[in-house]
Design an enzyme around this catalytic site. Structure first.
Site, PDB file in Angstrom:
ATOM      1  CG  ASP A   1     -19.751   1.557  33.764  1.00 39.81           C
ATOM      2  OD1 ASP A   1     -18.655   2.140  33.726  1.00 39.81           O
ATOM      3  OD2 ASP A   1     -20.494   1.545  34.760  1.00 39.81           O
TER       4      ASP A   1
ATOM      5  CD  GLU B   1      -8.510   2.297  40.535  1.00 40.33           C
ATOM      6  OE1 GLU B   1      -7.272   2.300  40.704  1.00 40.33           O
ATOM      7  OE2 GLU B   1      -9.319   2.491  41.451  1.00 40.33           O
TER       8      GLU B   1
ATOM      9  CD  GLU C   1     -39.528   0.617  16.272  1.00 44.31           C
ATOM     10  OE1 GLU C   1     -40.216   1.231  17.115  1.00 44.31           O
ATOM     11  OE2 GLU C   1     -40.020  -0.188  15.453  1.00 44.31           O
TER      12      GLU C   1
ATOM     13  CD  GLU D   1     -38.190   3.453  19.699  1.00 46.68           C
ATOM     14  OE1 GLU D   1     -38.958   4.357  19.343  1.00 46.68           O
ATOM     15  OE2 GLU D   1     -38.520   2.253  19.697  1.00 46.68           O
TER      16      GLU D   1
HETATM   17  O1  FUB Z   1     -20.296   2.779  36.888  1.00 48.84           O
HETATM   18  C1  FUB Z   1     -19.887   2.389  38.171  1.00 48.84           C
HETATM   19  C2  FUB Z   1     -18.407   2.066  38.173  1.00 48.84           C
HETATM   20  O2  FUB Z   1     -17.675   3.165  37.684  1.00 48.84           O
HETATM   21  C3  FUB Z   1     -18.029   0.950  37.245  1.00 48.84           C
HETATM   22  O3  FUB Z   1     -18.338  -0.314  37.778  1.00 48.84           O
HETATM   23  C4  FUB Z   1     -16.600   1.224  37.075  1.00 48.84           C
HETATM   24  O4  FUB Z   1     -16.012   0.539  36.003  1.00 48.84           O
HETATM   25  C5  FUB Z   1     -16.598   2.725  36.885  1.00 48.84           C
HETATM   26  O5  FUB Z   1     -16.869   3.060  35.551  1.00 48.84           O
END
Ligand code: FUB
Length: 455
Positions: free
Chosen positions: A40, A214, A333, A335
């Site tokens: 995400d 979605e 860094e 990392e």
């Molecule tokens: O990562 C958890 C859920 O899966 C997210 O809120 C959605 O967008 C999907 O990626």
């Protein structure tokens, strides 16, 4: 994660070595984070860097088991610095689980991170908002309760040119509300955006969800046109988009941005312009052990079509080209990583993050390092509770030319830091720099930061 990646890392090392022999320096830089599973992505450009806000899929997860959010940043789109986790479910005293897909925006010197998280009292998903004076946190709960709560997820926030901010979110519906200038309250009521097939495309085989929308909206404005890029259909998802003449519509479906690809049944988009280029962030299941619940964030560079439409973007292992080069003559860094094999990161006792869990043969690649007329020495901040080991400084491959070797002593603790320096020769021009770690068995040492001298 470490062990899965380490096992698979052996395969990757072998592949990279082969690639080095055949084609020169290895180029695979997607997914951009390899130390943990991430999902995400939500990029934010601030003061010449891209800050990337992600979720964190737990190792071996069989659901969206996510306890914290993470922050990364880059000045060149290929070397990403790990800033750790400045916000988690426990930041919100009223929340119980599900650190899912959010977005951070900056307003008046404060950074507001809008996230979906489960409200303990109702058991419903709600939208919380964290606030910080720094893009890397720490973030605190801005209001001590959900900003909105209707069981739906995936907030995106957009501030229009006139200063009006909008919060959009939703699955299965799509909602918006006008945020007040304080960014932590709103005016009016949450309003549903009509999900028409003209606006969001036609889904077949699901009578209760006739449009492609979605989840995961990402709303922005470019050249006067409003865009909503979203995860379409389920499952597997693809990324689609709609456009509108205004922030509340009416929306017109414009088609696919990224087809279904990459071994994760979800995908999630984040788009920014940075340094004259446009970048599309997404996630897939491309790392070893990866899949629908063990995802990884990746990025592609793209160019809008002349009419403002978005071209079809496909997933690559090469990722985005580097913007400029990395300066090795200032403190970097440990990392900050383009690619790694076998290492992990943690909070450093003396501040920031450090690289740890280093074993013999592990490596970190830092891409496009501009040595100029030549480095003369190398300095690193190190700690070791064991007997230490060596940092081999190699060019253009994990088995590439050695330009220096630094010995790391035991320091009496994994957070007992000392500074070591060693001579360097042969490092001129611009190269991919590989830190290859060598020593005995078990964990060797930690590294907090490094710097070359000379040049
Ligand atoms: O990562 C958890 C859920 O899966 C997210 O809120 C959605 O967008 C999907 O990626």
């Amino acid at each position: 994660m470490a062990s899965a990646l380490r096992r698979a890392g052996l395969v990757i090392v072998a592949l990279l070595c082969t690639a080095t022999l055949v084609t020169g320096p290895a180029r695979a830089d997607n997914p951009i984070i390899q130390t943990i599973y991430t999902a995400d992505p939500a990029p934010l450009v601030h003061n010449g860097r891209v800050y990337l806000y992600t979720g964190h899929d737990e190792d071996g997860s069989t659901y969206f088991t996510m306890k914290e959010w993470r922050v990364w940043s880059s000045a060149d789109m290929v070397n990403w610095t790990d800033h750790g986790s400045p916000m988690s479910v426990s930041t919100f005293a009223w929340a119980s689980a599900d650190a899912w897909a959010g977005q951070t925006v900056e307003r008046n010197g404060k950074f507001y991170w809008y996230v979906p998280v489960k409200d303990r009292a109702s058991g419903q998903m709600a939208i919380g908002v964290g606030v910080s004076t720094s893009p890397t946190g720490p973030f605190t709960d801005a209001i001590g309760r959900p900003l909105v709560r209707n069981g739906e997820i995936d907030p995106t926030v957009f501030i229009d040119d006139n200063g009006q901010a909008y919060l959009y979110w939703g699955n299965p519906n799509l909602w918006y509300v006008r945020l007040n200038a304080d960014m932590i309250s709103y005016s009016g009521s949450p309003t549903q955006i009509p999900l028409t097939t003209a606006g969001f495309g036609t889904r077949t085989g699901n009578a209760s969800r006739p449009t492609l929308y979605e989840e995961g909206p990402w709303v922005f404005k470019r050249n006067g046109l409003y865009y909503n890029v979203f995860a379409a259909r389920c499952c597997s998802e693809f990324i689609a988009y709609s456009t509108a003449p205004g922030p509340t519509g009416p929306w017109t479906y414009r088609g696919t941005v990224m087809p279904t690809q990459g071994g994760s049944f979800t995908n999630h988009a984040g788009i920014v312009d940075f340094n004259g280029g446009s970048y599309f962030f997404y996630h897939n299941g491309a790392l070893p052990g990866g899949g629908g619940f063990t995802r990884s964030v990746a990025v592609e560079k793209f160019t809008y079509n002349a009419d403002g439409t978005i071209p079809t973007i496909t997933m690559t292992t090469a990722g985005a080209p580097q913007v400029g080069t990395l300066n090795p003559y200032v403190r970097q860094e440990a990392e900050t990583i383009a690619w790694e094999s076998g290492v992990e990161t943690e909070r450093a006792g003396e501040g920031g993050m450090n690289v740890g869990w280093i074993e013999n043969g592990d490596y970190i690649k830092v891409k496009g390092v501009a040595f100029g007329s030549g480095a003369t020495s190398f300095t690193a901040r190190v700690a070791s509770a064991s007997s230490g080991g060596r940092i081999e400084l190699r060019l253009d491959g994990a088995n590439g030319q050695v330009v220096g070797t630094c010995t790391v002593p035991g320091t009496g603790g994994w957070q007992t830091w000392t500074t070591v320096t060693c001579p360097v020769s042969g490092a001129t021009g611009t190269h991919d720099l590989y830190f290859r770690y060598a020593g005995g068995s078990g964990y060797l040492f930690n590294v907090n930061w490094w710097q070359f001298n000379g040049g």
